[in-house]
Design a protein around this motif. Structure first.
Motif, short mmCIF file in Angstrom:
data_model
loop_
_atom_site.label_atom_id
_atom_site.label_comp_id
_atom_site.label_asym_id
_atom_site.label_seq_id
_atom_site.Cartn_x
_atom_site.Cartn_y
_atom_site.Cartn_z
N ASP A 1 55.05 10.23 30.10
CA ASP A 1 55.25 11.60 29.61
C ASP A 1 53.95 12.37 29.60
O ASP A 1 53.90 13.55 29.97
N ARG A 2 52.89 11.71 29.17
CA ARG A 2 51.61 12.39 29.08
C ARG A 2 51.08 12.77 30.47
O ARG A 2 50.60 13.88 30.67
N TRP A 3 51.22 11.88 31.43
CA TRP A 3 50.76 12.22 32.79
C TRP A 3 51.61 13.33 33.38
O TRP A 3 51.11 14.24 34.04
N MET A 4 52.92 13.26 33.14
CA MET A 4 53.78 14.30 33.71
C MET A 4 53.47 15.66 33.08
O MET A 4 53.54 16.69 33.75
N TYR A 5 53.12 15.64 31.79
CA TYR A 5 52.73 16.90 31.15
C TYR A 5 51.50 17.47 31.86
O TYR A 5 51.44 18.67 32.17
N GLU A 6 50.52 16.60 32.13
CA GLU A 6 49.30 17.07 32.80
C GLU A 6 49.63 17.60 34.19
O GLU A 6 49.18 18.69 34.57
#
Lengths: 274, 93, 135
Positions: free
Chosen positions: A151-156
């Motif tokens: 989720d965090r990478w996709m947010y970035e």
């Protein structure tokens, strides 16, 4: 005249180099400048400091037009690593570039360091809450649960505006045809681009090439922690193949077959049910 | 070479949080049994992992844009007026 | 071998990002963001990164072209201006000055843009002036 100005002056005068890439102040901005023998007096204005442009990229542009040009440049450690990689990939001839080492990342050996990356910007609270903190270590990035990591990478990645700045500024990106511009590989006409494919394609191409200079992250208008991603890429390359990118003149593991296979197919990575 | 690249990619995808969805196997055209076993096994693994988070991540991205991060808690005069019921039911599927 | 770095401002929009042109032997070969520029701090969008492309583009118009019978033909400036004047006069006479709009461009100088809006307002008599950099 400082010692480095004197050295460049001598090098140009003696013909050790035809052109010398360094910096000088223009209207209060430290900008790259090419010093030549014809305008040798300009060496008085040569400065060093925290300014970072990929001088080695300019060197490849010169070398592609003048293959026999002798090029000099001021080099931090990251510039030197980039030169090693460009030489391995045949973009520069061995010995074509002569360097004057300048201060760089802080270490016990180099107390006077000059680099815009000395003090990385602290991440804001939204980034800490939803994204990946660019200042964390790889071990920290690996400790998060898989779903959260994703989720965090996709947010970035979803912040990407597809400016191609990471590729354009990269000192070791030199391909004439770029996969990132291939309409069959990366869809066109929408933002963000196909995530995470766009960033992963670039990450894969950085394997055995990225020299961790941080220019991509510096140039990213969306502040995607690209340096962290590519650091991981090269950590994998080092763990799997024992190859240290930018260290020497050996080809990276993805461009040589080797005498015999040294790996066997991995079983599926064990995935815990989170 | 393929082996090197695929092993590398498995690790990279794991870092991204997408582990276990990439598998490499050499199967000769004569090894029908092995092909069946591999495909069945991998299908089972994928089923256990559930649908790819990529699709839902793509949808969530657009939800986030319209979602208000902080609910409005000011005085009643500053509250947005209630939307009249349009009578249209939007199926949530 | 003549390599020069020319600082400039991006001409695509009104933000005013600092760019650095890489000029090799008098040919514009690349655009870079200016690291220390207070507006963009070493960052650019895709348009800024490709500023040098339109300068060297083979699709650039280098001569006035007049469309006759559905095809563009190369003409000299006097002829082109004559045709434009005649057609503009005819349109204004038939439909009034507000039937004309002037589109200017960030790829021209400030002075040329000023002249173009003056032409629209004072000569033609319309306020229909627009610009691609109107962000």
């Amino acid at each position: 005249m400082t010692s480095i100005q004197q050295q460049v002056h001598t090098w140009l005068e003696e013909g050790r180099v035809d052109i010398f890439l360094a910096y000088r102040m223009v209207e209060g901005h430290p900008l790259p400048h090419a010093f030549t023998r014809e305008r040798i007096d300009e060496t008085d204005t040569l400065v060093t400091g925290p300014a970072r442009y990929s001088l080695e990229k300019f060197a490849t542009h010169i070398a592609s037009r003048y293959p026999d040009a002798k090029i000099g440049m001021v080099a931090r450690d990251c510039n030197q690593r980039a030169l090693n990689v460009l030489q391995v990939w045949n973009q520069l001839k061995p010995g074509q570039v002569d360097t004057v080492p300048v201060n760089c990342c802080p270490s016990l050996l180099k107390p006077h360091a000059d680099c815009s990356y000395l003090e990385p910007k602290p991440a804001g609270h939204v980034k800490l809450e939803r994204g990946q903190d660019p200042n964390q270590s790889l071990a920290q990035a690996d400790t998060l649960p898989r779903a959260e990591r994703f989720d965090r990478w996709m947010y970035e990645f979803s912040k990407c505006i597809k400016c191609y700045g990471c590729r354009n500024i990269c000192p070791v990106c030199f391909c004439k045809d770029c996969s990132l511009e291939h309409p069959d590989l990366i869809g066109t006409g929408h933002l963000p681009p196909d995530i995470p494919i766009f960033h992963l394609v670039r990450a894969v191409h950085m394997a055995g090439r990225c020299i961790d200079c941080g220019l991509c992250e510096d140039a990213c208008p969306a502040e995607i922690p690209l340096r962290l991603l590519y650091r991981k890429v090269n950590a994998i390359v080092k763990d799997l193949f024992g190859y240290e990118t930018g260290s020497g003149d050996t080809l990276p593991p993805f461009s040589i077959l080797g005498d015999k296979p040294t790996m066997s197919p991995q079983p599926l990575l064990a995935v815990s049910q989170e | 070479m393929t082996l090197k690249r695929m092993t590398f990619l498995q690790h990279l995808l794991d870092f991204m949080g997408l582990a276990g969805r990439l598998h490499l196997e050499w199967i000769s055209s004569a090894e029908a049994q092995r092909f069946v076993a591999t495909v069945t096994g991998f299908t089972e693994t994928i089923r256990r992992l559930g649908p790819s988070p990529l699709r839902s991540a793509a949808l969530r991205r657009y939800d986030n844009i319209s979602a208000a991060p902080v609910p409005c808690s000011g005085p009643a005069s500053l509250q947005p007026p209630a939307m009249p019921d349009s009578g249209i039911q939007i199926a949530n599927g | 071998m003549d390599l020069k770095f020319v600082p400039s401002i991006c001409s695509y929009c009104g933000t005013g990002c600092g760019v650095l042109f890489e000029v090799l032997d008098g040919e514009l070969v690349g655009t870079l963001p200016m690291k220390t520029h207070p507006v963009n701090h070493g960052k650019l969008c895709i348009k800024g990164w490709n500023l040098h492309e339109h300068v060297n583009s083979p699709l650039r118009l280098k001569h006035p072209l007049v469309k006759t019978f559905g095809r563009f033909t190369k003409v000299d400036w006097d002829k082109a201006i004559g045709v434009a004047t005649d057609r503009l006069k005819a349109v204004i006479a038939a439909h009034g000055p507000d039937s004309v709009g002037i589109l200017v461009s960030a790829k021209m100088t400030n002075e040329e843009n000023y002249l173009a809006q003056k032409f629209a307002r004072a000569v033609i008599g319309t306020n229909n002036v627009d610009h691609c950099a109107r962000l």
